[in-house]
Design an enzyme around this catalytic site. Structure first.
Site, PDB file in Angstrom:
ATOM      1  N   HIS A  43       0.863  -1.183   0.000  1.00 36.94           N
ATOM      2  CA  HIS A  43       0.000   0.000   0.000  1.00 36.94           C
ATOM      3  C   HIS A  43       0.900   1.235   0.000  1.00 36.94           C
ATOM      4  O   HIS A  43       1.169   1.821   1.048  1.00 36.94           O
ATOM      5  CB  HIS A  43      -0.904  -0.012   1.234  1.00 36.94           C
ATOM      6  CG  HIS A  43      -1.961   1.049   1.226  1.00 36.94           C
ATOM      7  ND1 HIS A  43      -3.233   0.829   1.709  1.00 36.94           N
ATOM      8  CD2 HIS A  43      -1.957   2.335   0.802  1.00 36.94           C
ATOM      9  CE1 HIS A  43      -3.948   1.934   1.591  1.00 36.94           C
ATOM     10  NE2 HIS A  43      -3.185   2.856   1.043  1.00 36.94           N
ATOM     11  N   GLU A  70      -2.602  -1.673  -3.161  1.00 39.05           N
ATOM     12  CA  GLU A  70      -3.693  -0.885  -2.588  1.00 39.05           C
ATOM     13  C   GLU A  70      -3.324   0.589  -2.601  1.00 39.05           C
ATOM     14  O   GLU A  70      -2.147   0.946  -2.521  1.00 39.05           O
ATOM     15  CB  GLU A  70      -3.933  -1.271  -1.123  1.00 39.05           C
ATOM     16  CG  GLU A  70      -4.308  -2.701  -0.876  1.00 39.05           C
ATOM     17  CD  GLU A  70      -4.501  -2.978   0.608  1.00 39.05           C
ATOM     18  OE1 GLU A  70      -5.122  -4.006   0.924  1.00 39.05           O
ATOM     19  OE2 GLU A  70      -4.033  -2.178   1.451  1.00 39.05           O
ATOM     20  N   THR A 100      -3.430   5.071   8.857  1.00 41.09           N
ATOM     21  CA  THR A 100      -3.818   3.829   8.195  1.00 41.09           C
ATOM     22  C   THR A 100      -5.226   4.031   7.634  1.00 41.09           C
ATOM     23  O   THR A 100      -5.885   5.030   7.945  1.00 41.09           O
ATOM     24  CB  THR A 100      -3.778   2.638   9.170  1.00 41.09           C
ATOM     25  OG1 THR A 100      -4.030   1.424   8.452  1.00 41.09           O
ATOM     26  CG2 THR A 100      -4.787   2.801  10.292  1.00 41.09           C
ATOM     27  N   HIS A 190      -8.049  -5.607   7.492  1.00 44.30           N
ATOM     28  CA  HIS A 190      -7.805  -4.559   8.483  1.00 44.30           C
ATOM     29  C   HIS A 190      -8.055  -5.110   9.886  1.00 44.30           C
ATOM     30  O   HIS A 190      -9.182  -5.397  10.266  1.00 44.30           O
ATOM     31  CB  HIS A 190      -8.655  -3.313   8.272  1.00 44.30           C
ATOM     32  CG  HIS A 190      -7.985  -2.078   8.830  1.00 44.30           C
ATOM     33  ND1 HIS A 190      -7.163  -1.270   8.073  1.00 44.30           N
ATOM     34  CD2 HIS A 190      -7.982  -1.555  10.071  1.00 44.30           C
ATOM     35  CE1 HIS A 190      -6.696  -0.289   8.806  1.00 44.30           C
ATOM     36  NE2 HIS A 190      -7.173  -0.437  10.044  1.00 44.30           N
TER      37      HIS A 190
END
Length: 237
Positions: A43, A70, A100, A190
């Protein structure tokens, strides 16, 4: 079996804290695949505080499983993804200064925006996934964007599970069933961990893939990376 994609952002965070190239994210990507993970997730963020854009290019030749990138689909992210052409692009609406990811897309308000981006990605043969909260209207909206999959944002489940509230999984169960009915594949991620992953897997049907990074790396500090990956694989069967 639900596939395990290991997010290696935290490896890059550790590397960047000291400079140099230790630990080496490319070698770790090779290792997690050798240990049985069916995918590698990164990410990259604009400030490159963990994964750097160059890492995304360096990883391309060594990820022989599924490569999932991502990020928020700003121009620099889209240019990166379109050039690398990973297996999957997961679109996440995180703010530039977010520590995050902390919310899913409003797929109704952003439908035309997402449709345009997804169409461009799919022209390159890139599977697309949209990060969403477990809200039926958002699942229905995702189906109208042309996305291949959704990724259910599981932070609230993980928090409630830690408090003993097992019923917190119900919205995810219902949304996974709805997504499947609408022709969408179902991913999740997550704050999933060894503590909660098996319960989530058993309660949520049609679960194709989970992307796990922070918890997995923390657990590996104590139990070792290969051992922890194998524990996840057993719980995901």
């Amino acid at each position: 079996m639900t596939k395990l994609s290991v997010n290696i952002n935290k490896i890059a965070t550790l590397r960047n804290a000291r400079g140099g190239n230790m630990p080496n994210v490319v070698e770790v990507a090779k290792d997690v695949q050798r240990f049985g993970a069916q995918g590698v997730t990164i990410h990259p963020r604009p400030d490159e505080r963990h994964i750097r854009y160059q890492d995304a290019y360096d990883l391309k030749p060594v990820v022989h499983t599924e490569y999932n990138i991502e990020g928020n689909p700003i121009d620099t992210f889209l240019d990166l993804v379109l050039e690398i052409q990973p297996t999957q692009a997961t679109l996440v609406p995180d703010a530039v200064d977010a520590i995050t990811s902390n919310a899913g897309w409003d797929t109704i308000t952003n439908r035309s925006f997402l449709q345009e981006i997804i169409a461009e990605l799919k022209m390159k043969g890139i599977r697309t996934s949209i990060f969403v909260d477990p809200v039926p209207a958002m699942i229905e909206g995702a189906a109208q964007t042309g996305a291949d999959r959704i990724e259910l944002y599981t932070e609230e489940f993980a928090h409630q599970y830690s408090l003993g509230n097992l019923q917190a999984v119900q919205p995810y169960t219902e949304c996974a069933m709805l997504a499947h009915q609408l022709g969408l594949g179902v991913n999740a991620g997550h704050d999933l961990s060894l503590d909660n992953i098996q319960y989530f897997k058993q309660a949520v049907p049609h679960l194709l893939e989970v992307s796990i990074g922070h918890a997995l790396i923390c657990e590996a500090i104590y139990d070792g990376l290969e051992n922890v990956i194998n524990q996840y694989l057993q719980k995901l069967q």
